[in-house]
Structures are given as structure tokens and as C-alpha cells.
Design an enzyme around this catalytic site. Structure first.
Site, mmCIF file in Angstrom:
data_model
loop_
_atom_site.group_PDB
_atom_site.id
_atom_site.type_symbol
_atom_site.label_atom_id
_atom_site.label_comp_id
_atom_site.label_asym_id
_atom_site.label_seq_id
_atom_site.Cartn_x
_atom_site.Cartn_y
_atom_site.Cartn_z
ATOM 1 N N MET A 100 0.845 -1.198 0.000
ATOM 2 C CA MET A 100 0.000 0.000 0.000
ATOM 3 C C MET A 100 0.878 1.245 0.000
ATOM 4 O O MET A 100 1.482 1.608 1.011
ATOM 5 C CB MET A 100 -0.935 -0.032 1.207
ATOM 6 C CG MET A 100 -1.806 -1.291 1.241
ATOM 7 S SD MET A 100 -2.936 -1.368 2.646
ATOM 8 C CE MET A 100 -4.088 -0.047 2.212
ATOM 9 N N CYS B 276 13.358 -0.403 -9.015
ATOM 10 C CA CYS B 276 12.591 -0.540 -7.778
ATOM 11 C C CYS B 276 11.654 -1.737 -7.855
ATOM 12 O O CYS B 276 11.537 -2.521 -6.903
ATOM 13 C CB CYS B 276 11.802 0.738 -7.502
ATOM 14 S SG CYS B 276 10.907 0.726 -5.930
ATOM 15 N N CYS C 265 11.075 9.478 -7.432
ATOM 16 C CA CYS C 265 10.564 9.663 -6.072
ATOM 17 C C CYS C 265 11.605 10.221 -5.119
ATOM 18 O O CYS C 265 11.273 10.960 -4.190
ATOM 19 C CB CYS C 265 9.992 8.351 -5.541
ATOM 20 S SG CYS C 265 11.213 7.041 -5.275
#
Length: 367
Positions: A7, A101, A198
Site C-alpha cells: 500500500m 525498484c 521519487c
């Protein structure tokens, strides 16, 4: 099944977790802390996996009534994604940290821990479809073409696909996912998607790299080797770049010039006309198959190749030769750089991928 729902704090992973619960699975939510900077916060659409994102994910888990944990993967993320990103740029390559990632964190480190803890699969909010094929599980494009994320999942292996769950793959549009989130009362229903890298939330990749590796003045050359400008560090340039070149010598034809090559050993950058960005062949030694490998990859086979997450697929021929996956597009690709990922498809099915090690120009020097 026992499902570990990754999540992120966004709307996609929230709805994916909810659908896993609705399907009757035993679901546990987990948010990955990828930075140890305690004050990390999201700025609009920039950044992800921040404190704000963790709180958003927890609120969704509470609403679903499922256990929720935050796992610290910051050290692994630094080693496998951030350090790799820096090293690739220092080597004159253009890396895709999202691919790394997915490969090293979400579907390696996270999946490994999930299996160790007795979970059957990891659930994510990616838009992709898993189908049973004649030779095993297959990864396919999602039904929503504009949102399809099969490209960034091209690094997954057959073993990883066997323990993966994509509840959103068949959803026709992102708008429907947001509407579902709102109907479920999720506060993330209208939360903007994250974009850019990010760990560089301000979007200044050149400045971030300069802080990491410093500056080193060097020369900018044309295709014939003549000096046409200077720079403060070859690592700040990428193939296809036009802006920020600071060229002191105009092109004979007066047309703009683009970065064609970055040479880290000599700290030089090669520029030339846009036409020279056309690539007639690409190859990489680090390749994997998403599911069953081709029956005979050493014999040339037809495919489509995609070199960016939002690029159109291009018809091509692929073959494994001398330890490399070699791809020859029917029509030249433009602005392809070593370090990027080439994903090959059979219609909607992902066949495999390679990290591009070398490219062959479709336009020889002097032409």
C-alpha cells in the site's frame, strides 16, 4: 490466499487491497518506508512513500479492517536503486529507477519477505493482467491502454509472477478506480498520481547528481571530434537532450543539435543532428523472460519493442546472440540510450526485457 497488499498511500493500491478483501482473501497491508529522512513529505504530485503516504495507507487499512505495518526498506532501496542510479549516470548511461525498484524492492525484497512469512502472493495496484497460457502464467497489458503498466513490470520472472496479484488489470479506466475509492469512503480518491523520480521530488536531476558526484569540466564534441562547447560534468547529460548544451560553435546548417553519446571515461559529450538519434539496433546482456522463454530464442523471432513507459510499441525482430538479447526494429527508434530498458511483446503479452548496453545508429557519421 494469504495476501500481502503493498500500500503506497495512493488510490490504486488502496482499491487493489479493497478488492483483495472483497475476494475473500486474508489480507495484510504493508507500506514500504524507502527514506530515513524523518521529515519527508509529499509536494503535490511529486514524491512517493513519504510520511503523508504512510498515513494515507494506514487510514485505508483501518477502513478495511486489515492489519497494517510499515516496513523499513530504506537501506535496500539506497543500495539497489539510489546507488545504482548514481553509478549508471557515472557510467554514461540513462537508468530507469522505477524498473529497478520493481525488480529489486517490490518484487524481490518484499516478495522474499512475504513468502518467508507464509504469504501466498503480493498484491499491488499496477495495471497489468496475469493469464494462464499454454506454457504457464503470462503477463499481459492491462485493458486500459493509457494506464497500462506492463512495461515497468517487464523485469518480473516466472517465479515472481506466480506469487503476484493485480486486481486492477481488467479495469477499463482510472476514473472508475477513483470513483470506486470515493464510494468506499477512501480519502485518497482524488489524490494526484506521483510522477518524476521519487527520491528527487523537486525534479532537479542535474542538481541532485552534482551534489552526489561533484562537477568536472569537460568538452562537448561533434561527430567528427571537433570541440563545439564545454560542460561541468558529463553525468548531467542524457542521450536525446537538446536544452542546456551551451554550445559555442553553431552547426553548419544552423539546426539544433542533440546529445548523441556520453563518454564518462574521457568526460566528453558528443552532439549531432536529430537524424543521428535514429537507432537501428539495440542490445543488452542483462535480459530476463517474463514467464516461459521463447522455445528457441537463438532463432530470430517477431515481436514488438517498447523503450519507454509511455512509448508506442514498434514492430521488431529479436534474437539471443553471443549472450545478448539483440532487437532490430522495423523502423528506427529515436533517442534511445544505454541504461534504458527495452521490453519486448507478443501482441499484449510481455515476452521479456533487457537493460540496453549498446545501440547501433541507423545514420552513420558523415551522412
Amino acid at each position: 490466499m494469504r495476501i500481502l497488499a503493498a500500500m503506497s498511500g495512493g488510490v490504486d493500491s488502496a482499491v487493489a487491497a479493497a478488492r483483495a478483501v472483497d475476494a475473500g482473501h486474508e489480507v495484510v497491508g504493508v507500506h514500504l518506508a524507502l527514506s530515513r529522512a524523518g521529515g519527508t513529505l509529499r509536494t503535490g504530485s511529486r514524491g512517493c512513500c513519504t510520511i503523508e503516504d504512510a498515513m494515507d495507507a494506514r487510514r485505508v487499512a483501518d477502513k478495511l479492517g486489515i492489519p497494517f505495518y510499515v516496513w523499513d526498506f530504506s537501506e535496500r532501496f539506497r543500495d539497489d536503486v539510489i546507488d545504482d542510479f548514481v553509478a549508471e549516470y557515472q557510467a554514461g548511461r540513462t537508468p530507469n529507477p522505477c524498473m529497478r525498484c520493481n525488480e529489486k524492492i517490490k518484487f524481490a525484497a518484499l516478495l522474499e519477505r512475504a513468502l518467508e512469512l507464509g504469504f501466498d502472493a503480493v498484491c499491488t495496484g499496477h495495471y497489468a493482467i496475469l493469464r494462464d497460457g499454454e506454457r504457464g502464467l503470462e503477463l499481459h497489458r492491462s485493458s486500459e491502454e493509457a494506464k497500462d503498466q506492463s512495461y515497468v513490470l517487464g523485469v518480473l520472472t516466472a517465479e515472481q509472477l506466480a506469487h503476484t496479484y493485480f486486481p486492477l488489470g481488467e479495469t477499463p479506466s482510472k476514473a472508475l478506480v477513483r470513483a470506486e475509492a470515493e464510494a468506499r469512503g477512501f480519502t485518497v480518491a482524488k489524490k494526484p498520481d506521483s510522477y518524476d523520480i521519487c527520491f528527487i521530488p523537486d525534479g532537479d536531476t542535474r542538481g541532485w547528481l552534482a551534489d552526489k558526484v561533484g562537477t568536472a569540466p569537460g568538452e562537448i564534441l561533434d561527430r567528427e571530434g571537433a570541440v563545439v562547447g564545454s560542460h561541468d560534468g558529463a553525468h548531467a547529460f542524457t542521450v536525446g537532450q537538446r536544452k542546456g548544451l551551451r554550445l559555442g560553435v553553431p552547426a553548419p546548417d544552423g539546426k539544433p543539435r542533440f546529445v548523441l553519446e556520453v563518454r564518462p571515461v574521457t568526460n566528453t559529450v558528443v552532439v549531432g543532428p536529430k537524424e543521428a538519434l535514429a537507432i537501428g539496433e539495440l542490445a543488452g546482456g542483462r535480459f530476463t523472460w517474463a514467464g516461459a522463454a521463447p522455445l528457441d530464442a537463438t532463432t530470430p523471432f517477431r515481436c514488438d519493442v517498447q523503450v519507454r513507459a509511455h512509448a508506442d510499441p514498434v514492430p521488431a525482430v529479436a534474437v539471443v546472440r553471443d549472450g545478448e538479447l539483440v532487437v532490430t526494429p522495423d523502423d528506427p527508434l529515436h533517442g534511445v540510450a544505454p541504461g534504458q530498458t527495452a521490453v519486448i511483446y507478443d501482441h499484449t503479452r510481455v515476452i521479456g526485457q533487457c537493460t540496453i548496453d549498446r545501440t547501433v545508429s541507423a545514420v552513420p557519421a558523415g551522412v
